[in-house]
Design an enzyme around this catalytic site. Structure first.
Site, short mmCIF file in Angstrom:
data_model
loop_
_atom_site.label_atom_id
_atom_site.label_comp_id
_atom_site.label_asym_id
_atom_site.label_seq_id
_atom_site.Cartn_x
_atom_site.Cartn_y
_atom_site.Cartn_z
N ILE A 57 1.00 -1.29 -0.03
CA ILE A 57 0.25 0.02 -0.16
C ILE A 57 0.88 1.06 0.05
O ILE A 57 1.73 1.53 0.97
CB ILE A 57 -0.84 0.03 1.26
CG1 ILE A 57 -1.50 -1.10 1.73
CG2 ILE A 57 -2.02 0.99 1.07
CD1 ILE A 57 -1.62 -1.32 3.11
N HIS A 58 0.68 1.97 -1.13
CA HIS A 58 1.49 3.34 -0.86
C HIS A 58 0.73 4.45 -1.76
O HIS A 58 1.33 5.60 -1.73
CB HIS A 58 2.99 3.08 -1.52
CG HIS A 58 2.97 2.97 -3.17
ND1 HIS A 58 2.80 2.01 -3.58
CD2 HIS A 58 3.31 4.04 -4.12
CE1 HIS A 58 2.74 2.29 -5.12
NE2 HIS A 58 2.92 3.69 -5.29
#
Length: 357
Positions: A205-206
């Site tokens: 997740i980024h």
């Protein structure tokens, strides 16, 4: 001898640069690398240059942790000065990061030919910074290397075939990298011993659209926590995401580890049951290593993966995440289909660049 200045700054760009830099060396091209510093964590930057045998950057700008405008502006200013000193035959940029746009703008404003590798990708979501970067970079580039037929079609629909540019369907250099480094990872990575779990799902997740929205991020964390109850979820956590979680949330239930190098990431993908991500690059890497992928976004630039049933879009919907897991746990797919070329993109790109310049 031709001189090319390559601008990189984010993880996927390091991987692509590793493959093309190797080809430039074989062809006698003088390549100078500018590292903008956009990814500044050692595990996200320096380790890639070391383990992937990428030439050390000639310039390191150390520009990071700024708003988009400030970051891109400072990169543009510094890259422009370097180009005025080096006077290269071309500027080469990859993908859709702020570093990409800054490098392309610096070259275009100095009338230096701009080469865009991974051109023509579109989600048609102009609220995403990556979409803005890729659309603008394509428009000011002179040589565009597209990884897929869809990418070529996108450029033609936008009228690029009426412009004085060179457009190629080169295949994807990330496919080249998966083949080249896949065997090395098997020999060198010990990440599986370090994480201590054998059966797991890999997640990342980024993306800003997910991490900057408290509700969206909360839903994603809740979904991963639910899945973790069924099978362990391992998340190499981007420093920025970790900081946001530390400030706004209690610690998640799933397993978080520090960012890992490319060889470790390959092993995690190879041995995972499935991949969950909001990363464009990781979507493709999952496919290259024979894994289905749940995409934590509403659109993807790699529509081929969705259309052929290798991936599915779920946004931040917890129920859709669980439903997709159930479907993929029963599904078998033929990952040998060549959606992204045959692994020779880097050689083709390097030769075409030399021919044009």
């Amino acid at each position: 001898m031709k001189k090319i200045v390559t601008v990189v700054g984010a993880r996927p760009q390091f991987i692509k640069a590793a493959m093309l830099s190797r080809q430039f060396k074989l062809l006698g091209v003088n390549e100078l690398i500018i590292h903008t510093g956009q990814h500044f964590d050692a595990n996200m930057s320096a380790i890639f240059f070391d383990e992937m045998e990428i030439p050390k950057p000639a310039y390191h700008l150390d520009i990071h942790s700024l708003p988009h405008g400030a970051m891109t502006g400072r990169m543009l200013e510094k890259i422009e000065k370097i180009l005025q000193i080096e006077k290269p035959d071309a500027v080469l940029v990859y993908g859709d990061a702020n570093s990409t746009l800054a490098g392309a703008m610096a070259g275009a404003k100095l009338n230096i030919p701009v080469i865009h590798v991974e051109a023509g990708l579109r989600t048609n979501n102009m609220s995403a910074p990556e979409e803005v970067n890729r659309v603008l970079t394509d428009r000011i580039s002179n040589i565009l290397f597209c990884p897929t037929t869809t990418a070529v079609d996108n450029l033609e629909k936008e009228g690029f075939n009426q412009l004085p540019v060179h457009i190629f369907n080169s295949g994807d250099v990330m496919k080249d990298a998966s083949l080249y480094y896949g065997e090395k990872a098997q020999l060198k990575s010990d990440i599986l011993r370090r994480i201590g779990v054998k059966k797991f799902i890999l997640a990342t997740i980024h993306r800003q659209e997910n991490t900057d929205s408290p509700e969206t991020l909360r839903n994603i964390i809740a979904g991963l926590n639910e899945i973790h109850k069924q099978i362990p979820v391992v998340v190499p956590l981007h420093p920025r995401t970790r900081q946001i979680l530390a400030q706004q949330y209690s610690l998640p239930n799933f397993i978080t580890i520090d960012p890992v190098g490319y060889l470790d990431m390959i092993m995690l993908m190879k041995k995972s049951e499935l991949v969950i991500t909001d990363s464009g690059g990781v979507q493709k890497e999952a496919f290259f290593f024979g894994k289905h992928c749940i995409i934590l976004r509403e659109q993807t630039e790699w529509i081929e993966l969705v259309e052929n049933g290798f991936s599915t879009l779920v946004g931040s919907n917890k129920e859709k995440m669980k439903e997709a897991l159930e479907v993929f746990s029963r599904k078998t797919s033929d990952f040998s289909v060549e959606l992204f070329g045959n692994g020779s993109a880097s050689a083709m790109i390097a030769k075409e660049i030399i021919n044009i310049l």
